[in-house]
Design an enzyme around this catalytic site. Structure first.
Site, PDB file in Angstrom:
ATOM      1  N   SER A 133       6.014  -8.504  -6.609  1.00 21.73           N
ATOM      2  CA  SER A 133       6.201  -7.601  -5.489  1.00 21.73           C
ATOM      3  C   SER A 133       4.937  -6.755  -5.372  1.00 21.73           C
ATOM      4  CB  SER A 133       7.433  -6.725  -5.719  1.00 21.73           C
ATOM      5  OG  SER A 133       7.736  -6.004  -4.539  1.00 21.73           O
ATOM      6  N   GLU A 134       4.345  -6.692  -4.170  1.00 22.03           N
ATOM      7  CA  GLU A 134       2.997  -6.131  -4.067  1.00 22.03           C
ATOM      8  C   GLU A 134       2.923  -4.636  -4.341  1.00 22.03           C
ATOM      9  OE1 GLU A 134       4.640  -7.757  -1.676  1.00 22.03           O
ATOM     10  OE2 GLU A 134       4.163  -7.002   0.336  1.00 22.03           O
ATOM     11  N   ASN A 135       4.063  -3.954  -4.383  1.00 30.02           N
ATOM     12  CA  ASN A 135       4.029  -2.549  -4.761  1.00 30.02           C
ATOM     13  C   ASN A 135       3.939  -2.355  -6.276  1.00 30.02           C
ATOM     14  OD1 ASN A 135       6.686  -3.620  -4.648  1.00 30.02           O
ATOM     15  ND2 ASN A 135       7.547  -1.580  -4.886  1.00 30.02           N
ATOM     16  N   SER A 161      -2.317  -4.765  -8.234  1.00 34.94           N
ATOM     17  CA  SER A 161      -1.417  -5.718  -7.610  1.00 34.94           C
ATOM     18  C   SER A 161      -2.135  -6.527  -6.528  1.00 34.94           C
ATOM     19  CB  SER A 161      -0.230  -4.974  -7.001  1.00 34.94           C
ATOM     20  OG  SER A 161       0.730  -5.878  -6.527  1.00 34.94           O
TER      21      SER A 161
END
Lengths: 220, 218, 220, 218
Positions: free
Chosen positions: A45-47, A87
């Site tokens: 998840s890019e967060n 990320s």
């Protein structure tokens, strides 16, 4: 299974053991529910999470643990947390195997628009451009036509392009297209869907693979 | 030489017209007590660097509603309809960056770099007024570093020196923002004694942190 | 106290409570021993440590814990470890308050050479250029003349320059110079050293501060 | 799908002429078992990216002595006199980078950037053949990213998935190198079960690690 679930289940079949997978908002999020039990993938998840797990029960929601859609999630054993720069370094650096993304439009050579609508203020881009640029493989999951019945697979994009990157696979409720150097190749029809229907509802020209799957069965 | 101050003391340092980085991905990892104190203050014409601008009446959304924000630099403002309205009413300027470009630009600011080339956004509207360059056969867009007068960040724990650790996905933009402002103020859930956080585990070393406030404190 | 210890002790007097300090190899390393007890500074080592402590006893050496000179060290409470990119990001980003460096030469406007020798293969640069570029304040500690008796404070560098950055303070066994826009200012003579001796042993021109310290006492 | 292999299996993957990043600051944090296995192999014409080249007959110094290294990119080779001699005898090419520029270039390689501008080395011999550019009134030098075919790194612990943590100052270049090569092989002191390393504490997430070998293993 509704059509969105069908699309998600079909996309899940593309995942391979060990893949690092990023799921966009909408239909892509549903893919997590259909990953075959013998295939172990790791959701990014890019967060800032690697190893996202299922949605928690309401009583187990942790305010500090959300996915890129800002929805509560859990993590699996072996997960890790990192900052946003790290990320996106992973994403841009080619360390994500597959991203599954929703779209507004796809053009005849396989480029997509999925971040902005013409005539409206453009106030959000998020991580869409990064994921599209950096992921090793891009799978698009989408309804074949818009709510207004217009083909989403178009000759030329009328929505702002997200990236010059050409996607790898397009999975709709009606069909599956592989994207190759010479354009879109129809490789599969959904159960009960005719070639004529796909031709009618697809604005962009496409090639028909020599042996494509007619109505391949997809189960969860 | 304690870094511990109150939220009120913290926001008194901020002048109208300041450029402020604010941590968080939506409200997660956002320094809500510091933002609330800012909302109580008279400062205006702020330039905010943050991934989002909160929600209507929540987090940075309060500052937007109170017209304290002049310009916002971030990646995703659509989730707050009041931001969209303020933009359309020409009360708010917006600069949009892809999320990865934004986080990398903040890191570059803190790391003393003059800028970098990213492949992200090449050929899109976002890159329209940016330098494009082909390097080793691939197209890239030049991105300048981002720096600010203040960073307001959120961490889980600080020790008395200001070493920080974060909480799960609330880490997000906070560690980079800690490096890229003249004055860094960290809101934390808890302050512990020096030595209580392992040297291997510290994410933000204390040299980056100027002041600490405790969440919920005045 | 030998002269090198004298220089180190004099440099230590420049440090302020809370300073983040990077010490180079040689005389700068000795500075750690002379920091006043009421001044708490944090030693940064560019190989990835903030909070370096004293040299360990031989029986407490940890092979995984060395400073930038590759010598065994300890760490104090509140220390942290980080990777080299993060460490140099701190340095370049201006987060180190003071670096104390050795030199081969200093020129008349306060630029230094400390990494390469003319005529020899240049096979090492290390972190010297980064520290010189990024540190908020640079203090040079050096013997006033070379082993061959040549002045290290020269009109023009004959050794390759390390950075265009002008240093802030020069501390030698004979004197202390502040570097300002108009060049070197003699601000202090070491005990027992005459102005004439400094003039004789300094090739570069320098200004004499109106009231400079004659033979300031420096104790550990 | 275990990533665990032997040192012998690991070095069999390396072909002559490969470009290899090797972690460590001197011998600290250097993958000595992997290097020893390379020294037992027939590979040559290697291009090594490493801060140093070991010491005479120790670490990467063995590969230098055995003339397996064609070119070295790093920041400080003076500490091994055999490197100096090999260079003077024109048996070894050397490319020197300031240590911060080198570590940032490796990070940029792993992060998919096209390059960056650093103020370090402006006006020096190191910058002689590099692009100089003034940005916001300050001079910078352009630096390309560094990437490699292989990275040989050293960590303290891996879990079975390949998540890594490091040991004190032995961390140094290893985390960046883990991101910047086609194939990443980590030598570790110990392998633990998945879940034994806290998600907050992991420095190198497993997606970066292709193979794991245990220190001292064959």
């Amino acid at each position: 299974m509704n059509v969105k679930q069908y699309i998600a289940a079909r996309a899940a079949k593309e995942l391979k053991d060990g893949d690092i997978v990023n799921l966009g908002i909408g239909i892509p999020t549903l893919v997590a529910d259909y990953i075959p039990s013998d295939v172990k993938v790791f959701l990014h998840s890019e967060n800032g999470i690697l190893g996202v797990g299922p949605t928690p029960d309401p009583e187990h929601i942790d305010q500090n643990l959300v996915n890129a859609g800002k929805l509560p999630v859990t993590v699996l054993e072996g997960s890790s947390y990192f900052d946003s720069a790290s990320s996106f370094a992973m994403i841009r650096g080619g360390h994500v195997s597959v991203s599954i993304l929703g779209v507004l439009q796809i053009d005849a050579i396989g480029r997509i628009a999925n971040w902005a609508v013409p005539g409206k203020s453009v106030l959000g881009v998020g991580g869409a451009m990064d994921l599209l640029e950096g992921s090793k493989k891009i799978i698009v999951t989408t309804m074949h036509t818009s709510n207004q019945g217009e083909s989403k697979i178009v000759n030329e994009l009328t929505y702002p392009i997200t990236s010059e990157r050409i996607v790898d696979l397009i999975i709709t409720d009606l069909a599956v297209f592989a994207v190759k150097e010479d354009g879109l190749h129809l490789i599969e029809l959904s159960p009960g869907v005719s070639l004529e229907e796909v031709q009618l509802k697809t604005d962009a020209p496409f090639l028909i693979a020599k042996s494509f799957n007619k109505g391949k069965e997809v189960t969860a | 030489m304690s870094k511990l101050i109150t939220c009120e003391e913290a926001v008194k340092k901020v002048k109208s017209g300041s450029r402020i980085m604010v941590g968080g991905f939506g409200l997660v990892g956002s320094p809500l007590s510091l933002i609330a104190a800012l909302a109580q203050s008279e400062v205006k014409d702020l330039e905010i660097i943050s991934n989002n601008l909160g929600e209507p009446g929540r987090g940075l959304g309060v500052l937007v509603r109170q017209k304290q924000v002049k310009k916002a630099i971030g990646s995703y403002f659509t989730s707050n309809p009041e931001v969209v309205k303020a933009y359309q009413d020409k009360e708010l300027e917006v600069e949009l960056l892809p999320q990865g470009t934004m986080s990398e630009a903040i890191r570059a600011g803190g790391a003393g770099l003059g800028g970098f080339y990213t492949p992200v956004s090449v050929g899109t509207k976002i890159a329209e007024n940016k330098e494009e360059r082909t390097l080793n056969g691939k197209k890239y867009v030049f991105q300048e570093p981002l720096k600010a007068n203040f960073s307001l960040i959120k961490a889980k724990k600080a020790d008395q020196l200001g070493n920080l650790i974060y909480n799960k996905s609330a880490r997000n933009f906070n560690p980079m923002m800690a490096t890229a402002a003249d004055v860094v103020i960290a809101e934390v859930d808890e302050i512990v004694e020096v030595g209580q956080i392992s040297p291997e585990e510290i994410v933000t070393p204390h040299l980056y942190v100027d002041y600490i406030v405790v969440k919920g404190g005045k």
